[in-house]
Write a protein that holds these residues in place. Structure first.
Motif, PDB file in Angstrom:
ATOM      1  N   UNK A   1      21.405  59.527  25.547  1.00  0.00           N
ATOM      2  CA  UNK A   1      22.681  59.984  26.267  1.00  0.00           C
ATOM      3  C   UNK A   1      23.313  58.859  24.557  1.00  0.00           C
ATOM      4  N   UNK A   2      23.679  59.657  23.607  1.00  0.00           N
ATOM      5  CA  UNK A   2      23.743  58.842  22.049  1.00  0.00           C
ATOM      6  C   UNK A   2      24.556  59.498  21.686  1.00  0.00           C
ATOM      7  N   UNK A   3      25.082  60.615  22.541  1.00  0.00           N
ATOM      8  CA  UNK A   3      26.111  61.150  21.992  1.00  0.00           C
ATOM      9  C   UNK A   3      27.683  60.373  22.339  1.00  0.00           C
ATOM     10  N   UNK A   4      28.353  60.400  20.862  1.00  0.00           N
ATOM     11  CA  UNK A   4      29.679  59.649  20.730  1.00  0.00           C
ATOM     12  C   UNK A   4      30.763  60.244  22.283  1.00  0.00           C
ATOM     13  N   UNK A   5      31.040  61.285  22.116  1.00  0.00           N
ATOM     14  CA  UNK A   5      32.186  61.684  23.157  1.00  0.00           C
ATOM     15  C   UNK A   5      32.094  61.649  24.872  1.00  0.00           C
ATOM     16  N   UNK A   6      30.281  61.024  25.023  1.00  0.00           N
ATOM     17  CA  UNK A   6      29.806  60.687  25.827  1.00  0.00           C
ATOM     18  C   UNK A   6      30.024  59.813  26.084  1.00  0.00           C
ATOM     19  N   UNK A   7      29.869  58.317  25.121  1.00  0.00           N
ATOM     20  CA  UNK A   7      29.792  57.267  25.031  1.00  0.00           C
ATOM     21  C   UNK A   7      31.195  57.046  25.409  1.00  0.00           C
ATOM     22  N   UNK A   8      32.365  57.616  24.686  1.00  0.00           N
ATOM     23  CA  UNK A   8      33.832  56.918  24.440  1.00  0.00           C
ATOM     24  C   UNK A   8      34.475  57.721  26.396  1.00  0.00           C
ATOM     25  N   UNK A   9      33.335  58.703  26.742  1.00  0.00           N
ATOM     26  CA  UNK A   9      33.619  58.618  28.356  1.00  0.00           C
ATOM     27  C   UNK A   9      33.412  57.987  29.398  1.00  0.00           C
ATOM     28  N   UNK A  10      31.891  57.284  28.608  1.00  0.00           N
ATOM     29  CA  UNK A  10      31.629  56.243  29.807  1.00  0.00           C
ATOM     30  C   UNK A  10      32.150  55.277  30.102  1.00  0.00           C
ATOM     31  N   UNK A  11      32.788  55.039  28.891  1.00  0.00           N
ATOM     32  CA  UNK A  11      34.128  53.440  28.677  1.00  0.00           C
ATOM     33  C   UNK A  11      34.523  53.732  29.016  1.00  0.00           C
ATOM     34  N   UNK A  12      35.635  54.880  28.804  1.00  0.00           N
ATOM     35  CA  UNK A  12      36.576  55.348  30.192  1.00  0.00           C
ATOM     36  C   UNK A  12      36.451  54.890  31.564  1.00  0.00           C
ATOM     37  N   UNK A  13      35.331  55.356  31.961  1.00  0.00           N
ATOM     38  CA  UNK A  13      35.041  55.232  33.275  1.00  0.00           C
ATOM     39  C   UNK A  13      35.138  53.327  33.405  1.00  0.00           C
ATOM     40  N   UNK A  14      34.404  53.175  32.876  1.00  0.00           N
ATOM     41  CA  UNK A  14      33.941  51.533  32.511  1.00  0.00           C
ATOM     42  C   UNK A  14      34.888  51.211  32.995  1.00  0.00           C
ATOM     43  N   UNK A  15      35.947  51.312  31.951  1.00  0.00           N
ATOM     44  CA  UNK A  15      37.287  50.109  32.081  1.00  0.00           C
ATOM     45  C   UNK A  15      38.065  50.126  32.951  1.00  0.00           C
ATOM     46  N   UNK A  16      37.608  51.869  33.659  1.00  0.00           N
ATOM     47  CA  UNK A  16      38.844  52.356  34.892  1.00  0.00           C
ATOM     48  C   UNK A  16      38.440  51.440  36.236  1.00  0.00           C
ATOM     49  N   UNK A  17      37.256  51.557  36.299  1.00  0.00           N
ATOM     50  CA  UNK A  17      36.675  50.481  37.245  1.00  0.00           C
ATOM     51  C   UNK A  17      36.766  48.972  37.242  1.00  0.00           C
ATOM     52  N   UNK A  18      36.455  48.161  35.822  1.00  0.00           N
ATOM     53  CA  UNK A  18      36.688  47.547  36.105  1.00  0.00           C
ATOM     54  C   UNK A  18      37.880  46.840  36.036  1.00  0.00           C
ATOM     55  N   UNK A  19      38.816  47.799  35.898  1.00  0.00           N
ATOM     56  CA  UNK A  19      40.182  46.939  35.918  1.00  0.00           C
ATOM     57  C   UNK A  19      40.797  47.276  37.011  1.00  0.00           C
ATOM     58  N   UNK A  20      40.361  48.128  37.439  1.00  0.00           N
ATOM     59  CA  UNK A  20      40.488  48.491  39.216  1.00  0.00           C
ATOM     60  C   UNK A  20      39.989  46.581  40.187  1.00  0.00           C
ATOM     61  N   UNK A  21      38.548  46.551  39.446  1.00  0.00           N
ATOM     62  CA  UNK A  21      37.844  45.463  40.160  1.00  0.00           C
ATOM     63  C   UNK A  21      38.832  43.878  39.578  1.00  0.00           C
ATOM     64  N   UNK A  22      38.842  43.839  38.438  1.00  0.00           N
ATOM     65  CA  UNK A  22      39.871  42.855  38.073  1.00  0.00           C
ATOM     66  C   UNK A  22      41.292  42.718  39.224  1.00  0.00           C
ATOM     67  N   UNK A  23      41.599  43.891  39.395  1.00  0.00           N
ATOM     68  CA  UNK A  23      43.215  43.761  40.003  1.00  0.00           C
ATOM     69  C   UNK A  23      43.724  43.238  41.264  1.00  0.00           C
ATOM     70  N   UNK A  24      42.306  43.986  41.848  1.00  0.00           N
ATOM     71  CA  UNK A  24      41.663  43.603  43.334  1.00  0.00           C
ATOM     72  C   UNK A  24      41.140  42.495  43.378  1.00  0.00           C
ATOM     73  N   UNK A  25      40.176  41.814  42.598  1.00  0.00           N
ATOM     74  CA  UNK A  25      40.269  40.250  42.630  1.00  0.00           C
ATOM     75  C   UNK A  25      41.734  39.121  42.605  1.00  0.00           C
ATOM     76  N   UNK A  26      42.016  39.436  41.983  1.00  0.00           N
ATOM     77  CA  UNK A  26      43.103  38.563  41.305  1.00  0.00           C
ATOM     78  C   UNK A  26      43.923  38.954  43.200  1.00  0.00           C
TER      79      UNK A  26
END
Length: 116
Positions: free
Chosen positions: A17-42
């Motif tokens: 999966x080296x497709x740019x749109x796929x990587x962008x989608x993965x980054x958005x989901x990773x950012x959402x998951x990490x943001x949710x985790x960071x908010x809960x931890x805080x």
């Protein structure tokens, strides 16, 4: 946040999966998951202090409530230190989606502002 985001990206990326749109989608989901985790931890760290702040703010205007006496009063309740975390579950249910939305939107906005 960044560490969790990088871990989520590395877990979800594959060599095919080296497709740019796929990587962008993965980054958005990773950012959402990490943001949710960071908010809960805080909130897990800050919540007892927020409970103390709320108790002091809602006390009578004629009665001074120093933080130490408020803490002692809460700890002497039947549930003890657990009283400092009462209601945390509802706060976490709110914190995950809120922060999961805010972080990707922030990164999206920042990337578009830097292009100008």
């Amino acid at each position: 946040y960044d560490y969790v985001k990088e871990q989520l990206i590395s877990m979800s990326s594959s060599p095919q999966n080296n497709n740019n749109s796929n990587n962008n989608n993965t980054n958005n989901w990773a950012s959402a998951g990490a943001g949710g985790f960071a908010g809960c931890l805080t909130w897990c760290v800050v919540y007892p202090l927020d409970v103390l702040k709320t108790r002091i703010q809602t006390s009578s205007l004629h009665q001074k409530m120093p933080i130490w006496s408020t803490t002692r009063q809460i700890l002497e309740q039947p549930n003890g230190w657990k009283s400092l975390f009462r209601g945390l579950n509802v706060t976490l249910l709110r914190a995950f989606p809120v922060n999961g939305i805010i972080f990707p939107v922030y990164e999206y906005t920042l990337s578009h502002l830097q292009k100008r």
